[in-house]
Design a protein around this motif. Sequence first.
Motif, PDB file in Angstrom:
ATOM      1  N   UNK A  45      15.419  64.966 107.836  1.00 27.32           N
ATOM      2  CA  UNK A  45      15.466  66.266 107.167  1.00 27.32           C
ATOM      3  C   UNK A  45      16.628  66.329 106.190  1.00 27.32           C
ATOM      4  N   UNK A  46      16.417  67.101 105.104  1.00 24.57           N
ATOM      5  CA  UNK A  46      17.484  67.363 104.135  1.00 24.57           C
ATOM      6  C   UNK A  46      18.150  68.700 104.407  1.00 24.57           C
TER       7      UNK A  46
ATOM      8  N   UNK B 268       9.976  63.112 108.119  1.00 18.41           N
ATOM      9  CA  UNK B 268       9.202  62.968 106.892  1.00 18.41           C
ATOM     10  C   UNK B 268      10.063  62.223 105.881  1.00 18.41           C
ATOM     11  N   UNK B 269       9.427  61.742 104.813  1.00 15.79           N
ATOM     12  CA  UNK B 269      10.151  61.067 103.761  1.00 15.79           C
ATOM     13  C   UNK B 269      11.130  62.039 103.108  1.00 15.79           C
ATOM     14  N   UNK B 270      12.366  61.627 102.976  1.00 20.60           N
ATOM     15  CA  UNK B 270      13.414  62.478 102.407  1.00 20.60           C
ATOM     16  C   UNK B 270      14.037  61.757 101.226  1.00 20.60           C
ATOM     17  N   UNK B 271      14.205  62.462 100.104  1.00 22.33           N
ATOM     18  CA  UNK B 271      14.891  61.899  98.951  1.00 22.33           C
ATOM     19  C   UNK B 271      13.954  61.208  97.975  1.00 22.33           C
ATOM     20  N   UNK B 272      14.511  60.907  96.796  1.00 21.44           N
ATOM     21  CA  UNK B 272      13.763  60.241  95.726  1.00 21.44           C
ATOM     22  C   UNK B 272      14.507  58.973  95.306  1.00 21.44           C
ATOM     23  N   UNK B 273      13.786  57.875  95.218  1.00 18.42           N
ATOM     24  CA  UNK B 273      14.399  56.605  94.822  1.00 18.42           C
ATOM     25  C   UNK B 273      14.628  56.561  93.318  1.00 18.42           C
ATOM     26  N   UNK B 274      15.666  55.862  92.918  1.00 21.61           N
ATOM     27  CA  UNK B 274      15.967  55.665  91.503  1.00 21.61           C
ATOM     28  C   UNK B 274      16.697  54.339  91.354  1.00 21.61           C
ATOM     29  N   UNK B 275      16.805  53.833  90.142  1.00 23.21           N
ATOM     30  CA  UNK B 275      17.531  52.598  89.823  1.00 23.21           C
ATOM     31  C   UNK B 275      16.739  51.372  90.308  1.00 23.21           C
TER      32      UNK B 275
END
Length: 258
Positions: free
Chosen positions: A76-77, A51-58
């Motif tokens: 997985x996280x 599944x999609x893991x993490x959040x984009x920034x910058x």
Amino acid sequence: MKPYASLPVVAMRPSSTDRSLLFARPTRIAAARKVACTSLAAALLLGTVSAQVGANYCTPNANSTGAAASISGSGSAAVPLNNLSLTISGLPLNAAAYFLCSRSQGFVANPGGSAGNLCLGNPIGRLVGGVVGNSSSTGVVNVLADLSAMPQPNGLVVVQPGETWNFQAWYRDANPGPTSNFSDGLAVLFTSGGGTPIPGMVPIPTGTFLMGSNAANAAPYYNGADGPSRPRQRAASRAPRRRAPRADARLLVRDGRR
């Protein structure tokens, strides 16, 4: 019980106690489908399904393709699973690239003459996963991060549950002359596994467990509304019923006639 001709035949050999499933009532088939859906939800909850893991920034700068490269995480996280895959897409073709990591975020525009923005704070580790990738003809590079050996300036460290790590890709570019560029950043909060429980679901521990009528009438197979009493009641309802003898059920003989 008569078999239902419309039921599909399952290509597996049931146990002696579960052969009745082949001729089950529709309500039992529906219950089996519910178990399958619950198992999939539990797999997603525990992080065993990609599944999609993490959040984009910058915000990244455009590269020589005319668009910006983007980083993403999958897998997985959950730290015990050690299954985080990092991908950067939108790269120039045949460009070398590798991943950076840090516990902190930052922002430095055009560091060292680069055409991109560095979105990590110190200290910064290089070569996540231990490899330098090449975008070849796809413009994509991916690597499997090793959570037990995350690079830092003073050596490899082990990621701990509760920590947030930030990742960014650094790659070769030509815009117009030889230079480098960066993707956007990806922040990942690592967990010990299990995530946020879904109401009504109880995660089953890893290992071997029984299903169907072989399952025990106890946790973790039954919980809350699906307590031990319900399976017993259902089993009792399937038992053959015996007609109680009538008090006046007897033969009377009078005058040689019944």
